[in-house]
Design a protein around this motif. Structure first.
Motif, mmCIF file in Angstrom:
data_model
loop_
_atom_site.group_PDB
_atom_site.id
_atom_site.type_symbol
_atom_site.label_atom_id
_atom_site.label_comp_id
_atom_site.label_asym_id
_atom_site.label_seq_id
_atom_site.Cartn_x
_atom_site.Cartn_y
_atom_site.Cartn_z
ATOM 1 N N ALA A 157 0.815 -1.216 0.000
ATOM 2 C CA ALA A 157 0.000 0.000 0.000
ATOM 3 C C ALA A 157 0.849 1.267 0.000
ATOM 4 O O ALA A 157 2.010 1.269 0.409
ATOM 5 C CB ALA A 157 -0.930 -0.003 1.215
ATOM 6 N N ARG A 158 0.239 2.317 -0.455
ATOM 7 C CA ARG A 158 0.845 3.658 -0.416
ATOM 8 C C ARG A 158 -0.198 4.642 0.112
ATOM 9 O O ARG A 158 -1.402 4.342 0.106
ATOM 10 C CB ARG A 158 1.318 4.074 -1.813
ATOM 11 N N PRO A 159 0.240 5.815 0.586
ATOM 12 C CA PRO A 159 -0.713 6.792 1.131
ATOM 13 C C PRO A 159 -1.780 7.171 0.113
ATOM 14 O O PRO A 159 -1.501 7.305 -1.077
ATOM 15 C CB PRO A 159 0.176 7.989 1.489
ATOM 16 N N ARG A 160 -2.999 7.355 0.601
ATOM 17 C CA ARG A 160 -4.142 7.690 -0.241
ATOM 18 C C ARG A 160 -4.617 9.101 0.062
ATOM 19 O O ARG A 160 -4.702 9.496 1.228
ATOM 20 C CB ARG A 160 -5.275 6.698 0.018
ATOM 21 N N GLU A 161 -4.893 9.837 -0.981
ATOM 22 C CA GLU A 161 -5.421 11.185 -0.792
ATOM 23 C C GLU A 161 -6.754 11.098 -0.064
ATOM 24 O O GLU A 161 -7.647 10.352 -0.443
ATOM 25 C CB GLU A 161 -5.613 11.876 -2.148
ATOM 26 N N GLY A 163 -6.809 10.201 3.160
ATOM 27 C CA GLY A 163 -6.575 9.374 4.335
ATOM 28 C C GLY A 163 -6.510 7.900 4.033
ATOM 29 O O GLY A 163 -6.987 7.418 3.004
ATOM 30 N N GLY A 164 -5.893 7.161 4.941
ATOM 31 C CA GLY A 164 -5.743 5.725 4.756
ATOM 32 C C GLY A 164 -4.670 5.392 3.742
ATOM 33 O O GLY A 164 -3.873 6.238 3.315
ATOM 34 N N LEU A 165 -4.657 4.132 3.333
ATOM 35 C CA LEU A 165 -3.711 3.642 2.340
ATOM 36 C C LEU A 165 -4.487 2.984 1.207
ATOM 37 O O LEU A 165 -5.659 2.650 1.348
ATOM 38 C CB LEU A 165 -2.746 2.619 2.964
ATOM 39 N N ILE A 166 -3.807 2.792 0.079
ATOM 40 C CA ILE A 166 -4.438 2.113 -1.051
ATOM 41 C C ILE A 166 -3.431 1.206 -1.744
ATOM 42 O O ILE A 166 -2.262 1.564 -1.899
ATOM 43 C CB ILE A 166 -5.029 3.134 -2.057
ATOM 44 N N VAL A 167 -3.884 0.035 -2.106
ATOM 45 C CA VAL A 167 -3.099 -0.881 -2.933
ATOM 46 C C VAL A 167 -3.583 -0.678 -4.367
ATOM 47 O O VAL A 167 -4.682 -1.092 -4.732
ATOM 48 C CB VAL A 167 -3.294 -2.344 -2.502
ATOM 49 N N SER A 168 -2.782 0.009 -5.150
ATOM 50 C CA SER A 168 -3.181 0.353 -6.516
ATOM 51 C C SER A 168 -1.979 0.228 -7.446
ATOM 52 O O SER A 168 -0.888 0.668 -7.108
ATOM 53 C CB SER A 168 -3.713 1.791 -6.554
ATOM 54 N N GLY A 206 -8.445 0.623 -6.666
ATOM 55 C CA GLY A 206 -7.635 -0.343 -5.946
ATOM 56 C C GLY A 206 -8.300 -0.816 -4.679
ATOM 57 O O GLY A 206 -9.514 -0.672 -4.489
ATOM 58 N N LEU A 207 -7.505 -1.347 -3.800
ATOM 59 C CA LEU A 207 -7.982 -1.877 -2.526
ATOM 60 C C LEU A 207 -7.599 -0.876 -1.443
ATOM 61 O O LEU A 207 -6.412 -0.641 -1.188
ATOM 62 C CB LEU A 207 -7.334 -3.241 -2.255
ATOM 63 N N VAL A 208 -8.603 -0.260 -0.819
ATOM 64 C CA VAL A 208 -8.365 0.791 0.171
ATOM 65 C C VAL A 208 -8.264 0.172 1.562
ATOM 66 O O VAL A 208 -9.056 -0.694 1.936
ATOM 67 C CB VAL A 208 -9.498 1.837 0.136
ATOM 68 N N LEU A 209 -7.287 0.655 2.319
ATOM 69 C CA LEU A 209 -7.141 0.281 3.722
ATOM 70 C C LEU A 209 -7.470 1.528 4.539
ATOM 71 O O LEU A 209 -6.601 2.360 4.809
ATOM 72 C CB LEU A 209 -5.706 -0.185 4.005
#
Length: 230
Positions: A157-161, A163-168, A206-209
């Motif tokens: 995962a990487r930081p998501r605009e 908040g949270g993280l995203i696997v994309s 993608g898959l959001v965390l």
């Protein structure tokens, strides 16, 4: 003669010192899905990734694919076969449009053995590889499938605009299973459970965390209290 001075391994050396390597190097380009190296190959070249993403894979006796790693720009691979002269221990497949610089094993090793800086670079590269393999082996031996999946998602995962993280881009379940040493059906069930618990969300990107802290806390607990062997 090819310019290799832009690659991380060579930046510490004056251009004149790289002449032997430049003379022995060549550029190779690969498209998505193309094989760069086959496991068991006798080829002993050393490779530097200049652009793109490559995947390190191996297969079980039954033909199941196991994903060992992914390599991006600046990565070095093939040095183990150059050192010991044995066959390739894993295959390399290009995931994207990729460019690599290949250098024949003999001139590469002659250069490394003649330069303390180059020797240190290779030793550190191998040390990092051993540490990574040890960490993944410990996960496989100690953790159940769910915390192993959580650990993998957090690594990908990487930081998501917002908040949270995203696997994309989103990773297919069979790919995640190949990384974890389990079955696709197991990954599908675990992700479905994580979704019901609100720890994972599917989006088009993608898959959001949404709560990586909660996932990390669960992973930490799994390490602190691993299941007892039967």
């Amino acid at each position: 003669m090819l310019d290799v001075t832009g690659l991380p391994f060579f930046r510490a050396f004056p251009p004149a010192a790289l002449t032997p390597l430049a003379a022995a190097s060549r550029w190779e380009r690969y498209g998505p899905g193309q094989t760069v190296l086959d496991a068991g190959s006798d080829a002993a070249d050393v490779f530097f990734v200049a652009a793109g993403t490559l995947r390190v894979v191996t297969r079980t006796v039954g033909g199941d694919e196991i994903i060992l790693n992914e390599l991006g720009p600046g990565a070095l691979f093939g040095e183990i076969a150059a050192i010991d002269g044995a066959k390739r221990s894993a295959g390399i497949v290009s995931l994207t449009q990729s460019a690599v610089c290949a250098i024949a094993a003999r001139p590469f090793m002659e250069y490394v053995l003649s330069s303390p800086e180059a020797s240190l670079y290779v030793m550190r590269s191998l040390a990092a590889l051993v540490r990574e393999k040890d960490a993944r082996l410990l996960e496989l031996c100690v953790l159940p499938a769910r915390p192993r999946l959580i650990a993998l998602l957090l690594r990908l995962a990487r930081p998501r605009e917002g908040g949270g993280l995203i696997v994309s881009p989103p990773r297919p379940h069979h790919e995640l299973a190949a990384r974890l040493g389990t079955r696709r059906e197991m990954v599908s069930r675990l992700i479905a459970v994580l979704q019901r618990e609100g720890l994972v969300e599917r989006t088009r990107g993608g898959l959001v965390l949404p709560s990586p802290q909660a996932l990390q806390a669960e992973l930490d607990t799994a390490w602190t209290h691993p299941p007892r062997p039967a």
